[in-house]
Motif scaffolding. Structure first.
Motif, PDB file in Angstrom:
ATOM      1  N   GLY A   1       1.065 -13.600  13.538  1.00  0.00           N
ATOM      2  CA  GLY A   1       2.451 -13.591  14.669  1.00  0.00           C
ATOM      3  C   GLY A   1       3.088 -11.980  13.980  1.00  0.00           C
ATOM      4  N   CYS A   2       4.805 -13.221  13.484  1.00  0.00           N
ATOM      5  CA  CYS A   2       5.394 -11.474  12.750  1.00  0.00           C
ATOM      6  C   CYS A   2       5.721 -10.791  11.461  1.00  0.00           C
ATOM      7  N   VAL A   3       3.968 -11.804  10.898  1.00  0.00           N
ATOM      8  CA  VAL A   3       3.692 -11.266   9.430  1.00  0.00           C
ATOM      9  C   VAL A   3       2.849 -10.304   9.493  1.00  0.00           C
ATOM     10  N   GLY A   4       2.115  -9.571  10.789  1.00  0.00           N
ATOM     11  CA  GLY A   4       1.914  -8.957  10.521  1.00  0.00           C
ATOM     12  C   GLY A   4       1.254  -7.981  10.239  1.00  0.00           C
ATOM     13  N   GLY A   5       2.374  -7.337  10.564  1.00  0.00           N
ATOM     14  CA  GLY A   5       2.880  -5.509  10.393  1.00  0.00           C
ATOM     15  C   GLY A   5       2.356  -5.659   8.423  1.00  0.00           C
ATOM     16  N   ALA A   6       3.423  -6.435   8.199  1.00  0.00           N
ATOM     17  CA  ALA A   6       3.174  -6.261   6.643  1.00  0.00           C
ATOM     18  C   ALA A   6       1.833  -6.585   5.938  1.00  0.00           C
ATOM     19  N   ALA A   7       1.602  -7.717   6.477  1.00  0.00           N
ATOM     20  CA  ALA A   7      -0.148  -8.039   5.638  1.00  0.00           C
ATOM     21  C   ALA A   7      -0.962  -7.137   6.423  1.00  0.00           C
ATOM     22  N   GLY A   8      -0.756  -6.368   7.133  1.00  0.00           N
ATOM     23  CA  GLY A   8      -1.905  -5.465   7.607  1.00  0.00           C
ATOM     24  C   GLY A   8      -1.820  -4.223   7.078  1.00  0.00           C
ATOM     25  N   ILE A   9      -1.011  -3.764   6.372  1.00  0.00           N
ATOM     26  CA  ILE A   9      -0.230  -2.886   5.413  1.00  0.00           C
ATOM     27  C   ILE A   9      -1.201  -3.498   4.880  1.00  0.00           C
ATOM     28  N   ALA A  10      -0.930  -4.687   3.342  1.00  0.00           N
ATOM     29  CA  ALA A  10      -1.307  -4.806   2.045  1.00  0.00           C
ATOM     30  C   ALA A  10      -2.583  -5.013   2.448  1.00  0.00           C
ATOM     31  N   ARG A  11      -3.749  -5.529   3.685  1.00  0.00           N
ATOM     32  CA  ARG A  11      -5.344  -5.763   3.947  1.00  0.00           C
ATOM     33  C   ARG A  11      -5.340  -4.429   4.368  1.00  0.00           C
ATOM     34  N   VAL A  12      -4.643  -3.242   4.608  1.00  0.00           N
ATOM     35  CA  VAL A  12      -5.403  -2.036   4.468  1.00  0.00           C
ATOM     36  C   VAL A  12      -5.766  -1.258   3.512  1.00  0.00           C
ATOM     37  N   ARG A  13      -4.153  -1.534   2.202  1.00  0.00           N
ATOM     38  CA  ARG A  13      -3.897  -0.714   1.110  1.00  0.00           C
ATOM     39  C   ARG A  13      -5.744  -1.809   0.049  1.00  0.00           C
ATOM     40  N   ASP A  14      -6.112  -3.321   0.581  1.00  0.00           N
ATOM     41  CA  ASP A  14      -7.091  -3.636  -0.393  1.00  0.00           C
ATOM     42  C   ASP A  14      -7.889  -3.712   0.174  1.00  0.00           C
ATOM     43  N   TYR A  15      -8.620  -2.534   1.658  1.00  0.00           N
ATOM     44  CA  TYR A  15     -10.069  -1.805   1.755  1.00  0.00           C
ATOM     45  C   TYR A  15      -9.634  -0.647   0.975  1.00  0.00           C
ATOM     46  N   LEU A  16      -8.964   0.070   1.614  1.00  0.00           N
ATOM     47  CA  LEU A  16      -8.386   1.273   0.675  1.00  0.00           C
ATOM     48  C   LEU A  16      -8.903   1.518  -0.376  1.00  0.00           C
TER      49      LEU A  16
END
Length: 363
Positions: free
Chosen positions: A138-153
């Protein structure tokens, strides 16, 4: 350090004044004309001037089945995702074949194959691109997306990653539903998309550093926000208590993340808040002890386009990057909320200088 190299925010071409939207949608919500003035008043109190929609306003009367709305979602979402991605990659000086990891988030439509696969095919991404579609944030997806992509990188410092968000909230309109939640939703949410290019520590592309993140799940809030999914599609669950939940918890979440990096609220120069609505923004400011102008960028985005769900906070981030003016080395905090109720807080740090040596934000 993981960096955000570029952010591209796009909106559909169909744009209308908030009052015009209310006039068209009120009869779709209820045939009882006595309720139409109240619907217009609710829409008028959302702090929104204009919203963009996936379709022309007159076409929403025909979206009476979930199959029809979801087919529309897949078509329009792929178009908007491609537009945002092309722009973000160009701004970062990269091409589609440079992308190693693709995370796609949306909560307003579903597909198998999902939009990320159709996007990769359309743009000619490599056959070995790692792709992850995410539904339900939902609405948290943009912020959580940045966080999870950071985890991957962090584990893949040579890689280029792409976060893509598309939300077509207008397609979830429930015909014949005059519940307060549906009335508020039909007046608050807009349509939009965004793409964020992020790079690992061993890449040369400059950008804003993603310093740290914090996730939070709030107890006893499962019934406060989300979807009731049935034969007519996505029926909104939206409690008036959301603002109270934000005010109760956000301050501690932000303070804890900052403290882990020897910082405090007064050290934050830029606030990137999810455009949840007037009450959410007011509650966030109170929870953090911020003056009204601290969240000005979020208020402006809300007025211009409404609540864009997961794309909302990314549109605000794109605006902040476009305006510039942040002090070299200054920190920012990005945050959003979603079903659960959950929150994601991201700590950012602006670069000390631009690639040509000028202070960041300098003309």
């Amino acid at each position: 350090m993981v960096r955000i190299a570029s952010v591209a925010a796009v909106l559909p071409e169909h744009v209308h004044a908030q009052a015009e939207i209310a006039d068209v949608l009120a009869p779709l919500l209820t045939a009882d004309q006595r309720l139409w003035p109240a619907i217009r008043r609710v829409h008028g109190a959302e702090g929104i001037e204009t919203r963009h929609h996936a379709l022309a306003l007159e076409d929403y009367a025909n979206l009476t089945t979930f199959q029809r709305t979801n087919d529309t979602f897949l078509r329009v979402a792929t178009d908007l995702a491609a537009k945002a991605t092309r722009r973000a990659l160009a701004d970062a000086g990269l091409t589609a074949t440079d992308v190693d990891y693709l995370l796609f988030t949306s909560v307003t439509g579903i597909g198998a194959p999902s939009v990320d696969v159709m996007l990769a095919d359309r743009l000619g991404m490599r056959a070995d691109v790692k792709h992850v579609p995410v539904f339900g944030l939902g609405c948290v997806g943009g912020a959580a997306g940045i966080a999870r992509v950071r985890d991957y990188l962090l584990g893949h410092p040579h890689d280029v990653a792409l976060l893509v968000s598309v939300e077509l909230c207008s397609l979830t309109l429930q015909h014949g539903d005059a519940s307060m939640a549906n009335i508020v939703s039909s007046g608050l949410f807009g349509d939009g998309a965004s793409a964020v290019v992020m790079v690992g520590a061993d890449r040369s592309e400059p950008g804003v550093e993603v310093v740290g993140t914090r996730s939070a799940l709030y107890p006893d809030t499962l019934d406060q926000l989300g979807w009731d999914i049935g034969g007519s599609g996505f029926r909104i669950v939206l409690s008036p208590s959301m603002a109270d939940i934000v005010e109760e918890h956000l301050g501690d979440d932000v303070a804890d993340l900052l403290a882990a990096h020897q910082l405090k609220v007064s050290d934050v120069g830029t606030w990137v808040a999810h455009t949840g609505g007037p009450r959410i923004l007011e509650s966030a400011a109170r929870a953090l002890g911020l003056p009204d102008e601290a969240l000005a960028a979020s208020w402006a985005s809300l007025a211009r386009a409404g609540n864009l769900s997961s794309s909302g906070v990314l549109h605000v981030l794109a605006d902040e990057l476009a305006v510039g003016g942040q002090l070299p080395g200054s920190v920012g905090v990005l945050f959003a909320f979603g079903p659960g109720v959950c929150a994601e807080v991201v700590l950012l740090r602006w670069p000390e200088s631009t690639p040509d040596g000028r202070p960041v934000g300098a003309p």
